[in-house]
Design a protein around this motif. Structure first.
Motif, PDB file in Angstrom:
ATOM      1  N   TYR A   9       0.869  -1.284   0.045  1.00 24.09           N
ATOM      2  CA  TYR A   9      -0.109  -0.013  -0.010  1.00 24.09           C
ATOM      3  C   TYR A   9       1.045   1.301  -0.015  1.00 24.09           C
ATOM      4  O   TYR A   9       1.953   1.288   0.591  1.00 24.09           O
ATOM      5  N   GLU A  93     -10.418  -1.830   4.059  1.00 24.97           N
ATOM      6  CA  GLU A  93     -10.906  -2.272   2.725  1.00 24.97           C
ATOM      7  C   GLU A  93     -11.516  -3.567   2.831  1.00 24.97           C
ATOM      8  O   GLU A  93     -12.247  -4.097   2.051  1.00 24.97           O
ATOM      9  N   ARG A 115     -14.563   7.477   4.758  1.00 24.04           N
ATOM     10  CA  ARG A 115     -14.553   7.724   3.522  1.00 24.04           C
ATOM     11  C   ARG A 115     -14.778   9.118   3.220  1.00 24.04           C
ATOM     12  O   ARG A 115     -15.252   9.885   3.605  1.00 24.04           O
ATOM     13  N   THR A 287      -3.857   3.877  -0.761  1.00 25.00           N
ATOM     14  CA  THR A 287      -4.527   3.030  -1.759  1.00 25.00           C
ATOM     15  C   THR A 287      -3.465   1.869  -1.805  1.00 25.00           C
ATOM     16  O   THR A 287      -2.171   1.852  -1.517  1.00 25.00           O
TER      17      THR A 287
END
Length: 292
Positions: A9, A93, A115, A287
């Motif tokens: 990540y 996630e 989020r 991400t």
């Protein structure tokens, strides 16, 4: 994929090509320290986070809990902010956003994952209680010599200090952006000083606005020349900013740190200071990094 696989990540960027890459192992129960170090060295990122079920056997009152250890390619480190953000987003996630508690060697670190309006995941860690201390003039002189900086290169408004918010960092203010951009240091000499002073990185900063800073973090003790986005150093700098009066200690403040630009991996770290709370909050997006 299993929970013992090494995930990749990036933290403090929504772009896999930006921010700071970190390894994440979601269940390291079967791994000892030697295995963790070997995995971190093989991966080659500045840090890898190894999670285990919470030591007290379940979730704490602050959220879902995990024990966590952090390894650079060369050694275990007490705390790593960007790997914390990366690990929290990896967990979110799979199990959804919300509150987490990471039990580190320096104390409990709450992390909240939410989020954003455009659907991205953003993590906010809350540091352990920070502290700021002076640096011995001889040690400062050695740091400057290792960096090949002159005393005149320093910003007099940002006096050198050692700051801690989970790990120790030497904060040095660069008087110009050009001085910050020209980073070519004596790796072995700086590493020796940092090991002696128990420093994790140097936090080199240039003030570009009242609450905006460009930063770079040499990390020779971790086996890499430079860290692209350093959450632990950002938290330490928040404590430094409050201690040195760069922000009003009696009011809420938000600092923006931009790091990784000079490495081609730009990232943004948001540092929040709350009146009446000594702890520092560091936020950023993250991400997964696609694998081939």
């Amino acid at each position: 994929m299993t929970f013992t696989d090494v995930l990749r990540y990036t933290a403090f960027s929504s772009d896999p090509e930006g921010g700071n890459p970190a390894g994440v192992v979601l269940d390291a129960t079967a791994l000892d320290a030697a295995a963790m170090l070997r995995i971190a060295a093989d991966l080659g990122y500045s840090e890898t986070a190894f999670l285990t079920p919470r030591p007290d056997g379940g979730d704490g009152p602050g959220g879902r809990g995990f024990g966590v250890r952090y390894f650079s390619p060369k050694a275990e480190v007490p705390f790593c902010g960007h790997a914390t953000v990366a690990a929290a987003i990896a967990v979110a996630e799979r199990t959804g956003p919300g509150d987490l508690v990471f039990v580190t060697s320096v104390g409990e670190v709450p992390v909240t994952v939410a989020r954003t309006a455009d659907g991205r995941l953003r993590a906010t860690l809350t540091s352990v209680p920070p502290k700021v201390e002076d640096i011995d003039p001889a040690d400062l002189a050695e740091a400057l010599a290792a960096l090949d900086w002159a005393a005149a290169d320093l910003d007099p408004a940002l006096p050198p200090r050692i700051a801690f918010a989970g790990a120790r960092h030497l904060v040095l203010g660069a008087g110009t952006r050009a001085r910050l951009a020209d980073l070519a240091y004596d790796f072995g000499r700086l590493e020796a000083l940092m090991l002696r002073l128990d420093l994790t990185t140097l936090q080199l900063v240039h003030r570009v606005g009242a609450t905006d800073f460009d930063v770079r973090d040499p990390f020779p003790v971790g086996g890499v020349v430079e860290d692209p986005a350093t959450g632990a150093a950002a938290a330490a700098f928040g404590a430094y900013a409050r201690e040195l009066g760069l922000v009003d200690a009696d009011a809420d403040s938000v600092l923006t740190l931009r790091q990784g630009v000079d490495m081609g991996r730009p990232g943004v770290l948001t540092v929040e200071l709350r009146a009446g709370d000594p702890r520092i909050r560091v936020s950023g997006e993250g991400t997964a990094i696609p694998t081939t």
